[in-house]
Enzyme design. Structure first.
Site, mmCIF file in Angstrom:
data_model
loop_
_atom_site.group_PDB
_atom_site.id
_atom_site.type_symbol
_atom_site.label_atom_id
_atom_site.label_comp_id
_atom_site.label_asym_id
_atom_site.label_seq_id
_atom_site.Cartn_x
_atom_site.Cartn_y
_atom_site.Cartn_z
ATOM 1 N N ASP A 278 0.881 -1.197 0.039
ATOM 2 C CA ASP A 278 -0.038 -0.116 -0.112
ATOM 3 C C ASP A 278 0.798 1.202 0.007
ATOM 4 O O ASP A 278 1.266 1.687 1.018
ATOM 5 C CB ASP A 278 -0.887 -0.103 1.151
ATOM 6 N N LYS A 285 1.497 7.841 0.419
ATOM 7 C CA LYS A 285 1.858 8.031 1.844
ATOM 8 C C LYS A 285 3.391 8.761 2.126
ATOM 9 O O LYS A 285 4.258 8.582 0.870
ATOM 10 C CB LYS A 285 2.342 6.620 2.458
ATOM 11 N N ASP A 296 0.205 -5.151 4.319
ATOM 12 C CA ASP A 296 -1.130 -4.805 3.985
ATOM 13 C C ASP A 296 -2.053 -5.826 3.545
ATOM 14 O O ASP A 296 -3.500 -5.440 3.351
ATOM 15 C CB ASP A 296 -1.146 -3.636 3.384
ATOM 16 N N GLU A 357 -7.909 2.651 0.495
ATOM 17 C CA GLU A 357 -8.293 1.607 -0.643
ATOM 18 C C GLU A 357 -8.712 0.285 0.064
ATOM 19 O O GLU A 357 -9.429 -0.349 -0.673
ATOM 20 C CB GLU A 357 -6.785 1.375 -1.240
ATOM 21 N N ARG A 359 -11.247 -0.606 2.070
ATOM 22 C CA ARG A 359 -12.423 -0.699 2.229
ATOM 23 C C ARG A 359 -13.150 -0.759 0.968
ATOM 24 O O ARG A 359 -14.242 -1.348 0.881
ATOM 25 C CB ARG A 359 -12.955 0.503 2.805
HETATM 26 N N1 BES Z 1 -3.025 0.164 5.008
HETATM 27 C C1 BES Z 1 -3.474 1.319 5.676
HETATM 28 C C2 BES Z 1 -3.568 1.348 7.349
HETATM 29 C C3 BES Z 1 -2.349 0.894 8.025
HETATM 30 C C4 BES Z 1 -1.827 1.781 8.939
HETATM 31 C C5 BES Z 1 -2.211 -0.516 8.010
HETATM 32 C C6 BES Z 1 -0.706 1.285 9.590
HETATM 33 C C7 BES Z 1 -1.060 -0.683 9.062
HETATM 34 C C8 BES Z 1 -0.468 0.308 9.608
HETATM 35 C C9 BES Z 1 -4.633 1.740 4.976
HETATM 36 O O1 BES Z 1 -5.093 1.449 3.876
HETATM 37 C C10 BES Z 1 -4.522 3.422 5.062
HETATM 38 O O2 BES Z 1 -3.782 3.879 4.626
HETATM 39 N N2 BES Z 1 -5.697 3.830 5.669
HETATM 40 C C11 BES Z 1 -5.610 5.521 5.898
HETATM 41 C C12 BES Z 1 -7.051 5.783 5.838
HETATM 42 C C13 BES Z 1 -7.365 7.385 5.760
HETATM 43 C C14 BES Z 1 -6.512 7.740 4.320
HETATM 44 C C15 BES Z 1 -8.751 7.461 5.627
HETATM 45 C C16 BES Z 1 -5.229 5.884 7.368
HETATM 46 O O3 BES Z 1 -5.306 5.036 8.364
HETATM 47 O O4 BES Z 1 -4.388 6.850 7.337
HETATM 48 ZN ZN ZN Z 2 -4.043 -0.308 3.263
HETATM 49 ZN ZN ZN Z 3 -4.166 2.815 2.443
#
Ligand code: BES
Ligand code: ZN
Ligand code: ZN
Length: 506
Positions: A278, A285, A296, A357, A359
């Site tokens: 991801d 990110k 992920d 992504e 969800r």
């Molecule tokens: N894969 C990430 C969540 C994650 C964060 C997993 C840390 C493991 C460790 C997910 O896809 C994500 O990026 N979520 C975002 C959502 C936001 C954009 C609403 C997040 O948590 O920042």
């Molecule tokens: Zn993710």
């Molecule tokens: Zn993500």
């Protein structure tokens, strides 16, 4: 690690280390008698209290004892599963430090521990073996060993424990063997999940996740079906396809199906997020820590491990495993913030942030599971939000459910297995946060409650199913630093939780 069970006399058993496992009580009452068998001065007992995981290393006098080194290992009060797990983990850690290849573990008192803990003897053996195999896990398949010197060492330079011999009385031998069998299956499933999670994005893409599922299915007897991109397009899985748009590697949608020989007591569908890397996509990110995002697909890996173990344990439950898989990459064709997509359900989604992504791909799989299989229960697992880590930390998963009895069962399974979950709300008020002006729903909420809005988003794709739970495993699935845990990387979180839950279904 090879595991053997014997009723041979303790004194005659040969190993690099002989381990006398004893409870707090035994360390006071019977330890002296035991030590006298080994020509060890009882004064040593002053330094040992039998606390779970406590250990004291002693050496036998006399000429050529079969096992010169004797380790006293504490079992606490032998009251709960955790006492057994803790001492077994401590044992493996100590053995690695002592470069032990074969150890003999004295479980002559296992039927007494069964009485104190109220758990069957076979369960105690299961805990010990599962924890030992879990603790001896190393991810060394990507080390060539070319820079290591010395014989007998693992590729990371450590001597690995090769054999664990459990000594039990004749009366408990069969139960111990059963526990060894089950504990091995569970640990192997957990370690498979850890292997998959630890594989970096360049070595494990969506197709390779599907292949891993197929390999596992062949081993356990699960039926595995893999849908390739063309079929995913025909199915109209707009969420999975949208996330895949920026990628060079095609998506897959894998279904594992375990049917017991008997009439199943229930049908449970388990869905796991399979994002093999991801990057965030166009909503990229930050660089720092991005490499961790190889984890992920931990939800998807957990599905494979759980199905494998459920089949090998021959649980009387039909278990379906569904894994939507892709990586999430930026690129000329990638989906863009502001895009509106149509999911498998027909529900349209405004993609406010391409990093939300998970969800999107889970949405398709949830609706598919409900429509195609009409399961009694649906559980999804996903490394879904950083917000869930903010709320609960790294040790515990967030749980969301519309079914109080399912939530209670998962909570209990969490406590018993050690994979703990804590329930969070799905109240209507949160719906406000994911309203979209242009589509049916928005894939991000505003500030705050990030784990809840993600769960509320998923709920919309369950088509009103009455028994659904979502587990946000972003915290516990992966251990970033060596920190408090002995090994970093994939933890295998979720396999033991789900198995504990499935085993309680009657
Ligand atoms: N894969 C990430 C969540 C994650 C964060 C997993 C840390 C493991 C460790 C997910 O896809 C994500 O990026 N979520 C975002 C959502 C936001 C954009 C609403 C997040 O948590 O920042
Ligand atoms: Zn993710
Ligand atoms: Zn993500």
């Amino acid at each position: 690690m090879k595991i053997t069970v014997t009723k041979g006399a303790l004194k005659n058993l040969k190993g690099d280390l002989l381990v006398l496992l004893m409870t707090r009580k035994e360390s006071k009452k019977e330890a002296e008698k035991k030590l006298s068998m080994f020509d060890i001065a009882p004064a040593a007992l002053k330094d040992f209290n039998g606390k779970a995981g406590e250990s004291l290393l002693l050496y036998q006098n006399g000429s050529k004892p079969k096992s010169p080194r004797v380790l006293l290992l504490g079992l606490g009060d032998a009251a709960k599963a955790d006492d057994f797990r803790k001492s077994s983990e401590a044992l493996v850690r100590r053995s690695v430090l002592l470069k032990v290849k074969k150890l003999v573990l004295d479980c002559s008192s296992i039927s007494a521990w069964s009485a104190t803990s109220g758990e069957p003897t076979s369960m105690l053996a299961e805990y010990l073996v599962d924890a030992a195999k879990n603790a001896s896990y190393r991810f060394d398949r990507l080390k060539s060993g070319k820079l290591d010197k010395g014989k007998d060492s693992g590729k990371d330079g450590k001597v690995l424990l090769k054999e664990l011999c459990i000594r039990a009385n004749a009366g408990s031998l069969k139960a111990v063997q059963e526990g060894v069998h089950r504990g091995s299956i569970i640990a192997e499933a957990g370690n498979l999940v850890r292997d998959l999670v630890n594989m970096p994005g360049n070595l494990l893409n969506a197709e390779e996740i599907s292949e891993a599922a197929e390999d596992s299915g062949r081993k356990s007897g699960c039926k595995v079906t893999v849908y390739q991109k063309e079929e995913i397009e025909k199915l109209g899985m707009g969420g999975l396809l949208a996330v895949n748009k920026g990628s060079k590697a095609p998506p897959t949608f894998t279904i594992l199906d375990y049917k017991p020989h008997c009439e199943p007591v229930a049908t449970v569908a388990i869905i796991g997020k399979g994002v093999t890397f991801d990057s965030g996509g166009i909503s990229l990110k930050p660089a720092s820590g991005m490499g961790e995002m190889k984890c992920d697909m931990a939800g998807g890996a957990t599905v494979i491990g759980t199905l494998e173990a459920a089949a090998r344990l021959e649980l009387p439950v039909r278990v379906l495993g569904l894994i939507p898989a892709t990586d999430n990459m930026p690129g000329g064709a990638a989906q863009k913030p502001g895009d509106v997509i149509t999911t498998y359900s027909g529900i349209t989604v405004e993609v406010g942030n391409t990093d939300a992504e998970g969800r999107l791909i889970l949405a398709d799989a949830l609706t598919y599971a409900v429509r195609e299989y009409k399961p009694d229960t649906i559980i999804d697992l996903a490394t879904l939000t950083g917000a869930c880590i903010v709320a609960l930390g790294y040790g515990v998963a967030g749980m969301f459910s519309n079914d109080d009895s399912l939530a209670a069962a998962l909570y209990e399974a969490g406590k018993h297995s050690g994979d703990k979950v804590w329930r969070m709300p799905l109240w209507e008020e949160y719906d406000e946060l994911i309203k979209s002006e242009v589509a049916d729903v928005h894939n991000i909420g505003g500030k705050g409650a990030g784990a809840v809005t993600a769960a509320k988003f998923l709920e919309k794709f369950t088509e009103g199913h009455a028994s659904w739970a979502h587990l946000d495993i972003a915290g516990p699935a992966f251990s970033a630093s060596k920190g408090t845990k002995p090994v970093s990387g994939g933890t295998g979180f979720g396999v033991r939780l789900l198995l504990a839950y499935l085993r309680e279904l009657k």
